[in-house]
Motif scaffolding. Structure first.
Motif, PDB file in Angstrom:
ATOM      1  N   PHE A   1      -0.492   7.760 -10.222  1.00  0.00           N
ATOM      2  CA  PHE A   1       0.178   7.406 -11.477  1.00  0.00           C
ATOM      3  C   PHE A   1       0.290   5.888 -11.621  1.00  0.00           C
ATOM      4  N   ALA A   2      -0.771   5.179 -11.267  1.00  0.00           N
ATOM      5  CA  ALA A   2      -0.690   3.719 -11.178  1.00  0.00           C
ATOM      6  C   ALA A   2      -1.038   3.018 -12.482  1.00  0.00           C
TER       7      ALA A   2
ATOM      8  N   LEU B   1       0.832  -1.197   0.000  1.00  0.00           N
ATOM      9  CA  LEU B   1       0.000   0.000   0.000  1.00  0.00           C
ATOM     10  C   LEU B   1       0.872   1.254   0.000  1.00  0.00           C
ATOM     11  N   PRO B   2       0.398   2.334  -0.639  1.00  0.00           N
ATOM     12  CA  PRO B   2       1.208   3.549  -0.683  1.00  0.00           C
ATOM     13  C   PRO B   2       1.421   4.127   0.706  1.00  0.00           C
TER      14      PRO B   2
ATOM     15  N   GLU C   1      -5.882  10.634  -3.226  1.00  0.00           N
ATOM     16  CA  GLU C   1      -7.239  10.458  -3.735  1.00  0.00           C
ATOM     17  C   GLU C   1      -7.372  10.912  -5.178  1.00  0.00           C
ATOM     18  N   ALA C   2      -6.727  12.032  -5.515  1.00  0.00           N
ATOM     19  CA  ALA C   2      -6.831  12.576  -6.871  1.00  0.00           C
ATOM     20  C   ALA C   2      -5.504  13.212  -7.256  1.00  0.00           C
ATOM     21  N   VAL C   3      -5.053  12.936  -8.471  1.00  0.00           N
ATOM     22  CA  VAL C   3      -3.811  13.514  -8.982  1.00  0.00           C
ATOM     23  C   VAL C   3      -4.154  14.803  -9.732  1.00  0.00           C
TER      24      VAL C   3
ATOM     25  N   LEU D   1       0.733  -0.198 -11.694  1.00  0.00           N
ATOM     26  CA  LEU D   1       0.161  -1.028 -10.636  1.00  0.00           C
ATOM     27  C   LEU D   1      -1.352  -1.054 -10.802  1.00  0.00           C
ATOM     28  N   ASN D   2      -2.021  -1.915 -10.038  1.00  0.00           N
ATOM     29  CA  ASN D   2      -3.481  -1.883 -10.064  1.00  0.00           C
ATOM     30  C   ASN D   2      -4.011  -1.282  -8.774  1.00  0.00           C
ATOM     31  N   LEU D   3      -5.114  -0.558  -8.896  1.00  0.00           N
ATOM     32  CA  LEU D   3      -5.734   0.105  -7.759  1.00  0.00           C
ATOM     33  C   LEU D   3      -6.826  -0.734  -7.111  1.00  0.00           C
TER      34      LEU D   3
END
Length: 277
Positions: A171-172, A121-122, A127-129, A160-162
């Motif tokens: 930026f996944a 996990l990050p 939540e939003a870029v 990566l997957n969310l």
């Protein structure tokens, strides 16, 4: 190498690439009942390259003496692409990673959109870029590419997957990492195109690899669901392999997957899926 085919592996610092794909496997995810050096030995005995993650937890002298060919390793310890403190940490630990890559003769160093904790996990979920974050991330990656150019190594940005493994990571998506690689447009910043993550998040894998191929430094694979070897899930990896071959890809394909059962059988399935001809 056959005439007229470009070796992406060679452009990323590997020498002597032959037709077909160079295959690698993650020592972090296979043979997990064995000590780490024994995992590397088993992978190497099969004629495969070896992928490792966090180098700071490893005996680097022992790895260097193992005789393994290392395909990729984690290229940072902490940091992110967008905050002032995170950027400073990312650049500093990327330089430390380059010194280790030199000792291991490892051509590629892997990055993510932000630092990840032990559970994947990050460390600082987003939540939003914002548009400003996009611009800052591209600038940070240009600085990372400059480090790679000075050291003769390639940094790879992994999608990566969310939905399953890495919620909250900026930026996944593969579309995100591809957009950043295009913006930087430097041979020392490429994609680690992970098709397991891309299948969960975006799908349409064959068209994805065709579009992304000019920016790919390495490809990683596992099946969906379960993140095990090819043939255990829904992805038609032999078809993906044929598409890669038709497009002229001769770089590394790495198995970053758990073995559903016997690790040797998992590697058999992986090799079969990516043997074209």
């Amino acid at each position: 190498m056959s005439e007229g085919r470009v070796s992406i592996a060679a452009s990323s610092g590997e020498r002597g690439a032959e037709p077909g794909f160079a295959l690698a496997a993650s020592a972090e995810m296979l043979y997990r009942d064995l000590p780490f050096l024994d995992r590397i030995k088993r992978i190497t005995e099969r004629g495969l390259q070896v992928e490792i993650w966090d180098w700071s937890t490893k005996d680097i002298a022992a790895l260097a003496a193992s005789g393994a060919t290392f395909s990729s390793m984690t290229g940072y310890l902490r940091g992110d692409l967008t905050t002032s403190d995170g950027i400073a940490e990312l650049l500093a630990t990327a330089e430390q990673s380059l010194a280790i890559a030199e000792r291991l003769d490892c051509p590629r160093l892997n990055l993510h959109g932000t630092g990840l904790g032990p559970d994947g996990l990050p460390v600082h979920p987003v939540e939003a870029v914002t548009p400003a974050m996009w611009l800052t991330a591209a600038d940070t990656l240009r600085r990372i590419a400059e480090l790679g150019a000075r050291a003769g190594r390639v940094f790879t940005l992994e999608n990566l997957n969310l939905a399953v493994d890495h919620p909250g990571t900026p930026f996944a998506r593969a579309a995100d990492t591809l957009a950043l690689a295009r913006a930087v447009d430097d041979p020392h910043l490429r994609l680690n195109l992970d098709l397991y993550h891309a299948q969960i998040g975006e799908g349409n894998l064959i068209e994805l690899v065709r579009e992304a191929l000019p920016y790919v430094g390495e490809i990683q694979v596992a099946d969906v669901p379960g993140r095990c070897e090819p043939g255990t899930g829904e992805i038609n990896y032999p078809a993906v392999a044929r598409a890669l071959d038709a497009a002229g890809y001769t770089g590394v394909v790495g198995l970053e997957a758990w073995a559903q059962g016997d690790p040797d059988a998992a590697l058999d399935a992986f090799e079969a899926a990516f043997t074209v001809g």
